[in-house]
Design a protein around this motif. Structure first.
Motif, short mmCIF file in Angstrom:
data_model
loop_
_atom_site.label_atom_id
_atom_site.label_comp_id
_atom_site.label_asym_id
_atom_site.label_seq_id
_atom_site.Cartn_x
_atom_site.Cartn_y
_atom_site.Cartn_z
N LEU A 23 10.60 -4.98 -1.11
CA LEU A 23 9.62 -5.56 -2.03
C LEU A 23 10.32 -6.19 -3.23
O LEU A 23 11.47 -5.87 -3.55
CB LEU A 23 8.65 -4.48 -2.49
N SER A 24 9.59 -7.06 -3.92
CA SER A 24 10.14 -7.69 -5.12
C SER A 24 8.99 -8.14 -6.00
O SER A 24 7.84 -8.14 -5.58
CB SER A 24 10.98 -8.91 -4.74
N SER A 25 9.31 -8.49 -7.23
CA SER A 25 8.30 -8.97 -8.17
C SER A 25 8.98 -9.87 -9.20
O SER A 25 10.05 -9.53 -9.71
CB SER A 25 7.66 -7.77 -8.88
N LEU A 43 7.82 5.02 1.13
CA LEU A 43 6.77 4.83 2.13
C LEU A 43 7.17 5.38 3.50
O LEU A 43 6.43 5.24 4.47
CB LEU A 43 6.43 3.34 2.25
N PHE A 269 5.13 1.07 -10.57
CA PHE A 269 3.67 1.19 -10.48
C PHE A 269 3.00 -0.15 -10.78
O PHE A 269 2.18 -0.66 -10.01
CB PHE A 269 3.17 2.26 -11.47
N LEU A 272 5.14 -3.31 -8.42
CA LEU A 272 5.36 -3.19 -6.97
C LEU A 272 4.25 -2.38 -6.30
O LEU A 272 4.20 -2.31 -5.09
CB LEU A 272 6.71 -2.52 -6.68
N LYS A 273 3.41 -1.71 -7.11
CA LYS A 273 2.33 -0.85 -6.59
C LYS A 273 2.91 0.30 -5.78
O LYS A 273 2.34 0.73 -4.77
CB LYS A 273 1.32 -1.65 -5.76
N LEU A 274 4.07 0.78 -6.22
CA LEU A 274 4.73 1.90 -5.55
C LEU A 274 4.63 3.15 -6.41
O LEU A 274 4.71 3.09 -7.63
CB LEU A 274 6.22 1.61 -5.34
N VAL A 275 4.48 4.30 -5.74
CA VAL A 275 4.61 5.60 -6.39
C VAL A 275 6.04 6.08 -6.15
O VAL A 275 6.44 6.31 -5.01
CB VAL A 275 3.62 6.61 -5.78
N GLY A 306 8.91 9.31 -3.21
CA GLY A 306 7.72 9.23 -4.05
C GLY A 306 6.98 10.56 -4.15
O GLY A 306 5.78 10.57 -4.45
N LEU A 317 3.59 7.07 -16.72
CA LEU A 317 2.73 5.90 -16.98
C LEU A 317 2.33 5.81 -18.45
O LEU A 317 2.34 4.74 -19.04
CB LEU A 317 1.44 5.97 -16.14
#
Lengths: 322, 322
Positions: A23-25, A43, A269, A272-275, A306, A317
């Protein structure tokens, strides 16, 4: 240890181990000043890369030995990886865990059918407990990192990274590091499949035994083993099997603070919407906050896990809201 | 609208749109009483499936039209999808957003180079603002769902689900639903590629215009448009293009409460390590908490987005700690 063992582990893992996304952003690229690619092992089955090594080790046992059961010592991620791999082979798993391991990891291990044996880190000897259990119940001990099958299983992460980057890819590959099982497996895979990719270990500041060992040219121990949020990667020293591999193939080790790891969790978070758990975020933290220690236009980080309690995640957070 | 448009959108998306993973967890299977597969579109570029439709629409424009720029109205996910697709084509994007949209979505749209125009939902007419901007600045309006290219782009999710499930797969496919762009695109893809998979729309209770329209056999509107945490999927009524497709291909619509959506967010955090927003979690909530409304041994849910503020996410975790 060589690439053949890793390829064999990948064959045994087909259809069971997840191929995790890279993933990337744009926002993370901007912070790091280069392209940041994140291999999301959070994941993976059981929420960390440890399932790869657990599956490789359990699937390599002869069926009769396996049927008697396996034993692992772990603060949580190796525990869940081994428990799930054993369950999928219909084999019993006994896991020796410190009583102060994160609650979600103890519960997760039990939910996967693992028989959890708790011990007190301050007063009890984990290795003695494990040796006694293995002897009395005829269980096979699966070490968390210093085991050729485990290293081979973790190395399958490297095969996937090499495939994504291509044979001619050039980048530093930042790997969250405890005893060095993942880092050494990935380094062996990359040596064979993508030699322009170089592994860099990342540890919590104050617990950087691997970085200091690499720098000293010999195995050096950590002074203490508690006092970091990065529970997943606090190990006394690099392994006898892993260290020579790391020494031969890795660049200088890196370290980040707990606060930087938590900031990386908040950014993962948001963007990337990752925990991620603290110990699973140190490689991303190094990519974001130590850009001068990395070379190249692109950096690859492995987000290793995660498995974090809601409370610890919330603290990250709230402390580091964007 | 047919499968050819979806296949063409998939061709244009190759190497740009992410193939998102299909995840699962033994714990979620146990809650639902069947196997639960979660297609994690929260991991798509911009944090939601909307990038697929945005990319399909922007990439289909002739270059001269595209260079003049595009316009979108959106509370956030379509906004970011279109802004990023435009930026990757070096085209300007103007996005009309309600002033009370989640902060992370407004910031995210701006960070992607979108020019954000805010309006007050209570006192201003969004469509008039958009029409005026489009006219004055010669921009091409990209509708959020009632546009053949957008439906085709969202339908690429269905191609991936069909590939994973295989031609003979049989299951209900639960899709978080606003105006029906994703649900109709996925339904068209599955009709062609995996006809044993049936789409079911999932909406927030009280805003289930699609479910009620399907049941009534004609388009029915929602009585109100605010008062749910599921901001991403509050739409007045199904689209003129999407509704006939939904009517022909989908099973009965479903609805869940905000509280169930938040509980699904907490479970996705704990067991899948995913960050979901409320509107992106309603399909998983239906799979977990409405098992009697679903048929088959396996249920597939699309987790459509993860663009949620830290504060709203924290509320879900604290309220529904496992």
């Amino acid at each position: 240890m060589n690439i053949d063992a890793i390829r064999a582990a990948a064959d045994r893992a087909a259809g069971v181990v997840r191929r995790t996304p890279m993933l990337s952003s744009p926002r993370l690229d901007a912070i790091a000043g280069r392209r940041v690619l994140v291999k999301a092992e959070s994941l993976q089955q059981t929420g960390s890369f440890k399932f790869r090594g657990g599956w490789a080790a359990v699937s390599a046992l002869d069926p009769k030995t396996r049927r008697r059961g396996v034993l692992a010592c772990s603060s949580g991620n190796h525990a869940q990886g081994v428990a799930m791999a054993a369950r999928m082979h219909d084999a019993p798993a006994v896991i020796v865990m410190p009583a102060d391991a994160p609650r979600s990891k103890i519960d997760g291990t039990r939910a996967l059918g693992g028989e959890v044996v708790l011990y007190d880190r301050a007063t009890e000897d984990r290795d003695a407990i494990a040796a006694d259990l293995a002897h009395r119940r005829d269980l096979t001990l699966i070490l968390p990192f210093d085991d050729p099958q485990v290293i081979a299983g973790q190395g399958t992460v490297g095969l996937e990274i090499a495939e994504e980057a291509g044979r001619d890819g050039r980048a530093d590959v930042l790997v969250c590091c405890g005893g060095g099982g993942l880092a050494s497996g990935v380094a062996l895979a990359l040596e064979a499949e993508a030699p322009g990719l170089r592994v860099r270990t990342v540890e919590p500041a104050g617990f950087d035994d691997v970085a200091r060992s690499l720098s000293a040219g010999r195995i050096v121990r950590n002074g203490r083993l508690s006092g970091s949020r990065c529970d997943a990667i606090l190990t006394p020293q690099p392994g006898a099997l892993t260290f020579p591999i790391l020494q031969r193939l890795c660049g200088p080790g890196m370290a980040v603070t707990d606060d930087e790891a938590m900031q990386a969790m908040a950014l993962a978070f948001a963007h990337l919407k990752l925990v991620l758990e603290p110990g699973g975020a140190v490689a991303l933290a190094a990519a974001l906050f130590r850009p001068q220690s990395v070379t190249g236009d692109t950096v690859i980080c492995v987000a290793t896990g995660g498995n974090v309690d809601a409370c610890a995640f919330t603290v990250a957070l709230i402390t580091h809201a964007d």
